[in-house]
Design a protein around this motif. Sequence first.
Motif, PDB file in Angstrom:
ATOM      1  N   ALA A   1      10.325 -28.675   9.644  1.00 19.49           N
ATOM      2  CA  ALA A   1       9.708 -29.830   8.984  1.00 19.49           C
ATOM      3  C   ALA A   1      10.689 -30.515   8.038  1.00 19.49           C
ATOM      4  O   ALA A   1      10.702 -31.750   7.926  1.00 19.49           O
TER       5      ALA A   1
ATOM      6  N   SER B   1      12.097 -34.391   8.227  1.00 17.97           N
ATOM      7  CA  SER B   1      11.943 -35.373   7.160  1.00 17.97           C
ATOM      8  C   SER B   1      13.146 -36.318   7.090  1.00 17.97           C
ATOM      9  O   SER B   1      13.008 -37.492   6.727  1.00 17.97           O
TER      10      SER B   1
ATOM     11  N   ARG C   1      10.022 -36.785  16.376  1.00 11.40           N
ATOM     12  CA  ARG C   1       8.712 -36.757  15.728  1.00 11.40           C
ATOM     13  C   ARG C   1       7.685 -37.360  16.666  1.00 11.40           C
ATOM     14  O   ARG C   1       7.220 -38.492  16.487  1.00 11.40           O
TER      15      ARG C   1
ATOM     16  N   PRO D   1       5.230 -28.059  12.590  1.00 10.00           N
ATOM     17  CA  PRO D   1       6.215 -28.775  11.759  1.00 10.00           C
ATOM     18  C   PRO D   1       5.912 -30.261  11.622  1.00 10.00           C
ATOM     19  O   PRO D   1       6.065 -30.843  10.540  1.00 10.00           O
ATOM     20  N   ASN D   2       5.474 -30.882  12.719  1.00  7.34           N
ATOM     21  CA  ASN D   2       5.166 -32.308  12.656  1.00  7.34           C
ATOM     22  C   ASN D   2       3.936 -32.579  11.803  1.00  7.34           C
ATOM     23  O   ASN D   2       3.894 -33.561  11.064  1.00  7.34           O
TER      24      ASN D   2
ATOM     25  N   LEU E   1       2.877 -30.685   9.291  1.00  5.07           N
ATOM     26  CA  LEU E   1       3.259 -30.430   7.898  1.00  5.07           C
ATOM     27  C   LEU E   1       4.039 -31.601   7.335  1.00  5.07           C
ATOM     28  O   LEU E   1       3.776 -32.069   6.218  1.00  5.07           O
ATOM     29  N   ARG E   2       4.999 -32.088   8.095  1.00  6.68           N
ATOM     30  CA  ARG E   2       5.805 -33.221   7.628  1.00  6.68           C
ATOM     31  C   ARG E   2       4.959 -34.476   7.470  1.00  6.68           C
ATOM     32  O   ARG E   2       5.038 -35.164   6.449  1.00  6.68           O
ATOM     33  N   SER E   3       4.134 -34.785   8.471  1.00  3.06           N
ATOM     34  CA  SER E   3       3.357 -36.023   8.411  1.00  3.06           C
ATOM     35  C   SER E   3       2.288 -35.965   7.329  1.00  3.06           C
ATOM     36  O   SER E   3       2.034 -36.966   6.646  1.00  3.06           O
TER      37      SER E   3
ATOM     38  N   PHE F   1       9.091 -31.876   2.061  1.00  3.32           N
ATOM     39  CA  PHE F   1       8.944 -32.215   3.475  1.00  3.32           C
ATOM     40  C   PHE F   1       8.925 -33.732   3.723  1.00  3.32           C
ATOM     41  O   PHE F   1       8.651 -34.162   4.845  1.00  3.32           O
TER      42      PHE F   1
END
Length: 363
Positions: A95, A99, A132, A262-263, A265-267, A306
């Motif tokens: 993540a 970013s 992403r 991961p996507n 969490l990042r978004s 993130f």
Amino acid sequence: MSNLSDKLKTATQADQPNTRIKQNLINKEDQVRIAKIKTAVLAEGDRIRAKYPILQHQDFIGMAILLASIAGVVGTAWLYLQGTLAWYVTIPVIAIFLSFTHELEHDLIHYMYFRKNKFMHNLMMALVWICRPSTINPWARRHLHLHHHKHSGTATDLEERAITNGERFTPLRLLMMLDLELSIVLRIFKVPSHLRLKALLRGAAGNFPLASVFWVGWHLYSIYWIVQGAAWLVGYTVPWPSFITPELVATANTVAVLVFAPNLLRSFSINFISSNMHYFGDIEDGNFVQQCQVLNSKWFVIPHLFCFNFGSTHAIHHFVVRDPFYIRQMTAKRAHEVMRENGVRFNDLGTFKRSNRWEMQAA
């Protein structure tokens, strides 16, 4: 506009200290404040570029960051598949690398890399999208984002509305920040009626094919484990179709660790920070002082991890579009000083109670 140069000129026009953007709607005191902030930030950016000549190689730096980020994602995934990294380490590390690609996409939308080389520019746009897959097509996002800069926090700012800006802060809003497909469905009737069909069509086109595949896969995966969990609680065995084998489930679990989680969490992190650092609904159209606050409180360390410190530096970008994300980090100290002196809010946590309204009373 016929070419990249014309588009770049339009995208960065607001960087000029004396630019008049709907000044008839902006109180004169804030007009003066805006000019002071722009002048100071531009000067600090120029000073840093002169001090570090390597910053002149902006295309090279952007591509180097992208390739390093991709290598980081691939290397982390390989270590997980080899059994070296646990899932709870793999997810946040990927993540973090993702970013960087989000920041690169944002810069690319403003034509900051390879603006004179369409092939390389579009190649970078494609690569940051592939990294992403939960996100909208960056070429489609460009139209929404440039409109966001012109009319941030107004009813037509579809980019911010899509990530829940202006909504009451509830558990449902948190869920909508996590699941952007759900956000679109729940918010479409709050979009002005004459814009709904256009918004739906743009959303469908923008999500195809990567985000469409991502969200269908994520929802199917979630449904499977929700049903399995409920069945386990009551001691029931679900008669799944024969094609849902243990091997398929194991593969899906791997995809969840390397792609879905991961996507998400990042978004979620960027949506949480962005939707609450932008003001909505009762600001003067085009008034940069009122559009954003600076969120750099210690309480936001985890989501900032993130989304590359977005809440601390994005407000700078509303005043000066010209600088890429890493230069904004370098100008932040001086920018924050002059922004604080000229009325930009810092860590206005009351925004969570006011549905992101500017006025201090509850919305």
